[in-house]
Every structure is written in structure tokens, then in C-alpha cells.
Write a protein that holds these residues in place. Structure first.
Motif, PDB file in Angstrom:
ATOM      1  N   UNK A  69       0.745  -1.212  -0.131  1.00 38.12           N
ATOM      2  CA  UNK A  69      -0.153  -0.006  -0.122  1.00 38.12           C
ATOM      3  C   UNK A  69       1.076   1.193  -0.041  1.00 38.12           C
ATOM      4  N   UNK A  70       1.609   1.352   1.000  1.00 42.35           N
ATOM      5  CA  UNK A  70       2.544   2.463   1.075  1.00 42.35           C
ATOM      6  C   UNK A  70       3.612   2.969   0.112  1.00 42.35           C
ATOM      7  N   UNK A  71       3.867   1.892  -0.620  1.00 46.74           N
ATOM      8  CA  UNK A  71       4.894   2.280  -1.891  1.00 46.74           C
ATOM      9  C   UNK A  71       4.249   2.332  -3.162  1.00 46.74           C
ATOM     10  N   UNK A  72       2.989   2.438  -3.133  1.00 48.64           N
ATOM     11  CA  UNK A  72       2.428   2.806  -4.464  1.00 48.64           C
ATOM     12  C   UNK A  72       1.498   4.067  -4.374  1.00 48.64           C
ATOM     13  N   UNK A  73       1.196   4.600  -5.699  1.00 46.99           N
ATOM     14  CA  UNK A  73       0.218   5.592  -5.809  1.00 46.99           C
ATOM     15  C   UNK A  73       1.201   6.941  -5.773  1.00 46.99           C
ATOM     16  N   UNK A  74       0.650   7.992  -5.913  1.00 44.34           N
ATOM     17  CA  UNK A  74       1.323   9.323  -6.007  1.00 44.34           C
ATOM     18  C   UNK A  74       1.545   9.686  -4.472  1.00 44.34           C
ATOM     19  N   UNK A  75       2.708   9.067  -4.225  1.00 48.15           N
ATOM     20  CA  UNK A  75       3.359   9.361  -2.944  1.00 48.15           C
ATOM     21  C   UNK A  75       4.916   9.453  -3.011  1.00 48.15           C
ATOM     22  N   UNK A 119       7.051   8.013  -0.879  1.00 48.10           N
ATOM     23  CA  UNK A 119       7.255   6.911  -0.583  1.00 48.10           C
ATOM     24  C   UNK A 119       7.624   5.777  -1.646  1.00 48.10           C
ATOM     25  N   UNK A 120       6.555   6.019  -2.892  1.00 50.03           N
ATOM     26  CA  UNK A 120       6.910   4.998  -4.093  1.00 50.03           C
ATOM     27  C   UNK A 120       8.093   5.304  -4.707  1.00 50.03           C
ATOM     28  N   UNK A 121       8.629   6.273  -5.057  1.00 52.51           N
ATOM     29  CA  UNK A 121       9.992   6.621  -5.510  1.00 52.51           C
ATOM     30  C   UNK A 121      10.962   6.597  -4.851  1.00 52.51           C
ATOM     31  N   UNK A 122      10.917   6.762  -3.522  1.00 49.77           N
ATOM     32  CA  UNK A 122      11.806   6.446  -2.278  1.00 49.77           C
ATOM     33  C   UNK A 122      12.038   4.773  -2.340  1.00 49.77           C
ATOM     34  N   UNK A 123      10.903   4.167  -2.179  1.00 49.60           N
ATOM     35  CA  UNK A 123      11.307   2.700  -2.108  1.00 49.60           C
ATOM     36  C   UNK A 123      11.773   1.953  -3.228  1.00 49.60           C
ATOM     37  N   UNK A 124      11.308   2.372  -4.552  1.00 54.99           N
ATOM     38  CA  UNK A 124      11.812   1.891  -5.694  1.00 54.99           C
ATOM     39  C   UNK A 124      13.353   2.126  -5.695  1.00 54.99           C
ATOM     40  N   UNK A 125      13.867   3.504  -5.386  1.00 57.63           N
ATOM     41  CA  UNK A 125      15.206   3.821  -5.371  1.00 57.63           C
ATOM     42  C   UNK A 125      15.840   2.870  -4.550  1.00 57.63           C
ATOM     43  N   UNK A 126      15.334   2.638  -3.427  1.00 56.32           N
ATOM     44  CA  UNK A 126      16.106   1.859  -2.387  1.00 56.32           C
ATOM     45  C   UNK A 126      16.495   0.355  -2.831  1.00 56.32           C
ATOM     46  N   UNK A 127      15.385  -0.213  -3.491  1.00 51.51           N
ATOM     47  CA  UNK A 127      15.454  -1.575  -3.972  1.00 51.51           C
ATOM     48  C   UNK A 127      16.348  -1.640  -5.289  1.00 51.51           C
TER      49      UNK A 127
END
Length: 412
Positions: A157-163, A165-173
Motif C-alpha cells: 500500500x505505502x509504496x504505491x500511488x502518488x506518494x 514513498x513510491x519513488x523512495x522505495x523503488x530507489x532503495x530497491x
């Protein structure tokens, strides 16, 4: 028409990528991608129906639309705002994300849902790329990787959508993947080096406190692995911990705002501020007095809270109750993983590096955000990697001594 065009584009690209995947990866890919897009839509519905458009996701969208209109009217003025100005209520990280959305609007006709889909897909690609790399190098099975990084409900949920956190999580991975890849192969292409610099740039500008811990820990891990290859008898764990403490100490000397006293003061001020503006049932207390470390019990308490709470009984009945049930499951798996570590009587470098990052960040997030809702959202920067570690231990995969198959190329 716009929805049809982008739906066709996304489905077509997904098909071209997935058509040659082995069955297990194909099924995991399709399920994870569908759920990721659905979660992005759910974020929009949650903030529009449950929170009556009061969340930051619609604020980012509205400000992004305003910025794209400025660029359309006066291109030079728009460039000046993008490169030289900051706003969004004096929050540079929020305004940085708004700049991204403002530029993305020219591709999506300022459509909130399509912008959210782009953010979700970036998050998904990062997580999927890491999962596939770990799977193809016999480190973690694709299913366990997907559960940890893409299918765990709070992470989904919190790594999805216009947030942000979506870009942050993708970058971390992506960064975790390339860190691991380099410490196995000891080489990176020039293109990947520039991509890593771009990802670090994103991370610093969107969630600098994640970067403030991730970068020193990752740097110490990479240097330790390089030195271990050159000097096999080096005490790698002690070296790593020394490098972490040394790099953090140097960081505190680099700028007055990074000094230990200043950081402690800011953490304490944020803790008290969030406590004041939170409803009684939505906040939690830590062993914090006039000084952050006046009671040292705050350290294990904050780490435990940052990793495993809230439990179901901490919350009023509602949507967040499901997060409490998930936390209980994570706690149970953690206890099983702990028993495995005790039996093994050895903590190797990879899990040590993950735990170092997780413990530092979980402590900081719990102190800065003594609010259940904020905690559930901001732990996206560390909890998925913690869950990845504990499920890997439970599945008995070879995390600590990864080997590249000679007859199989690594995922790029």
C-alpha cells in the motif's frame, strides 16, 4: 482515450517483458504488478473517500498542476522555479516531488490516476529487479522476495500511488540490488554508475534521513567486502562496524546540523511536536524525558516499536487493525529467525549490514513520528528489507555466501 492509450502501453510492455519468463517468475510478476497498480488506485480512494481529500497525495497533485500551468504560460519562469526556487510550505522535499509531478503532467495531461500509476510502476520495477536478482543468484526464492518487497500489505500500500514513498522505495530497491551486485562481481558499467548517482540524488531530495543512514551503512559494507577480497583474514564484522561508526562520526563533523547534539535536539522537538498535534488514540509514548537519551530504555523501546508495533490492541477497530495483525505475524517470524541465528551462533556481514541499517532507521522513525499512521507509512524505508532478511533465514537460503551461476547471467 488517455486511459486506453496508457493501459495499452503498460500492458504491452509488461507482455513483452514477461512472455519469456519461466512459469514461476511469470505468475509472480503478473500477480505482483496487478496488485501494485490496484494499491496505487487504493491510495487515491483512501485519501479521497476516507480522509476527504485531506492527504498530501492530492496536495502534491494540485501543486504539480499549478507548476505545469506556470511552465506552459512562461517556460523560462517555469525553469527558474524548477532549478532555483523552493516552496510547498517551506518543505524542500515536498517541493522536489511536486517538481517531478509537474513535469510528469506533460505526459499524462495532469491526470492524477495515471501519475499515480507511473509512481507505482517505478516502485514495482525497483522491487521486482531486486527480487529477480536475488532469485537468479540463489539468494532468496522469488516467492519469498515478492512477499517481503511487494505483497506484504503495508509495503504494497505505502509504496504505491502518488506518494514520495513510491519513488523512495523503488530507489532503495535498485540501490540494494546494485550494492549486492557490485560486492559479488566487483564491477559496474558506466551507465549503472550514473543511474546509481541519480537514485542517490532522488533519495537525498525525497527522504534525506533515509539517505543519512543508508549511505554510511552501504559505504561501510562495500569497503568491507572489497577489503575482505584483498585481505581474506580481515575480521570483516568488526571492520564493518568500525567503518559505520567512523563514517557517522565524520558526518557529524561535516556540518553543524549533523552534530549529535543538534540531531538529538531535532529528534526531541519532532517527537514533542507530533505528540501535541496527534489524537490520544493515534499516538504512542516512549521513555523520553527532557533529553532524548535521559533514559537509555528508549533505544530498545523505539527499535521494537519501529519494527513491530502497533499491535491490534494498540488501535481502535478500523483499517489500521489489519496492520496490527500483520505486525504480529512479522514478530512471530522474527522470533523464529532469532532462534535460527542463535543455533547458528554466527551473524555474517550481509545480515549484520541489514540489521544495522534497520535498527538505526527504526529508532529514528519511531522517535520522529510517535503517531501510528505516520509510523506505518514511513517504515517503508526499512521494514521490507527486515522482512526479506527474516523470511530468508526461515527459508534457509544462502544469503551470506551468494554464488553466481556460471551458466546463467545475472539480472540487469
Amino acid at each position: 482515450m488517455l486511459y486506453v492509450m496508457y493501459f495499452t502501453l503498460f500492458v504491452g510492455l509488461a507482455y513483452l517483458y514477461s512472455k519469456n519468463l519461466e512459469p514461476k517468475l511469470y505468475i509472480t510478476f503478473v500477480i505482483s504488478l496487478i496488485l501494485k497498480i490496484a494499491a496505487g488506485i487504493a491510495i487515491g480512494l483512501l485519501y479521497s473517500r476516507y480522509y476527504d481529500y485531506s492527504g498530501d497525495t492530492f496536495f502534491y497533485h494540485a501543486e504539480g498542476v499549478r507548476l505545469s500551468k506556470i511552465i506552459s504560460r512562461n517556460f523560462l519562469e517555469g525553469l527558474k522555479i524548477i532549478f532555483f526556487e523552493g516552496s510547498a510550505n517551506s518543505n524542500p522535499r515536498a517541493f522536489f516531488f511536486i517538481k517531478i509531478i509537474g513535469l510528469l503532467n506533460f505526459l499524462t495531461a495532469s491526470n492524477y490516476w495515471i501519475n499515480g500509476a507511473f509512481c507505482s510502476i517505478f516502485s514495482f520495477i525497483g522491487a521486482w529487479s531486486l527480487c529477480v536478482y536475488l532469485h537468479r543468484n540463489n539468494i532468496v526464492d522469488i516467492w519469498w522476495g515478492a512477499v517481503s518487497l511487494m505483497l506484504l500489505p503495508s509495503t504494497l500500500l505505502w509504496s504505491s500511488g502518488l506518494l514520495k514513498e513510491s519513488l523512495v522505495f523503488g530507489s532503495l530497491c535498485f540501490l540494494v540490488k546494485y550494492t549486492y551486485k557490485f560486492t559479488v562481481e566487483f564491477k559496474l558499467s558506466i551507465a549503472r554508475v550514473f543511474f546509481i548517482i541519480f537514485l542517490i540524488f532522488l533519495l537525498i531530495n525525497l527522504r534525506y534521513f533515509y539517505a543519512a543512514i543508508f549511505i554510511p551503512v552501504t559505504f561501510s559494507f562495500v569497503v568491507s567486502k572489497v577489503l575482505q577480497k584483498k585481505y581474506p583474514k580481515v575480521k570483516i564484522r568488526l571492520l564493518f562496524l568500525g567503518l559505520v561508526l567512523g563514517s557517522l562520526s565524520l558526518a557529524t563533523l561535516a556540518h553543524p546540523n549533523l552534530s549529535l547534539d543538534y540531531v538529538s535536539t531535532v529528534l526531541l522537538e519532532n517527537y514533542n511536536k507530533v505528540k501535541r498535534i496527534s489524537d490520544a488514540g493515534d499516538s504512542f509514548d516512549l521513555f523520553i524525558g527532557k533529553n532524548l537519551f535521559s533514559d537509555l530504555r528508549v533505544v530498545p523501546q523505539a527499535i521494537f516499536t519501529g519494527l513491530f508495533r502497533p499491535f491490534p490492541w494498540d488501535l481502535a477497530l478500523g483499517i489500521k487493525t489489519f496492520a496490527g495483525i500483520e505486525n504480529l505475524a512479522v514478530l512471530l517470524i522474527s522470533l523464529l529467525a532469532l532462534l535460527t541465528f542463535i543455533k547458528k551462533k554466527r551473524l555474517d556481514l550481509e545480515p549484520l549490514a541489514i540489521l544495522t541499517y534497520v535498527f538505526f532507521l527504526s529508532f529514528a522513525i519511531a522517535v520522529v513520528c510517535p503517531n501510528w499512521g505516520s509510523l506505518l507509512r514511513y517504515r517503508i524505508g526499512y521494514q521490507p528489507f527486515f522482512v526479506l532478511l527474516i523470511v530468508q533465514v526461515g527459508s534457509n537460503s544462502d544469503l551470506v555466501k551468494p554464488k553466481i551461476k556460471t551458466n546463467q547471467r545475472s539480472s540487469t
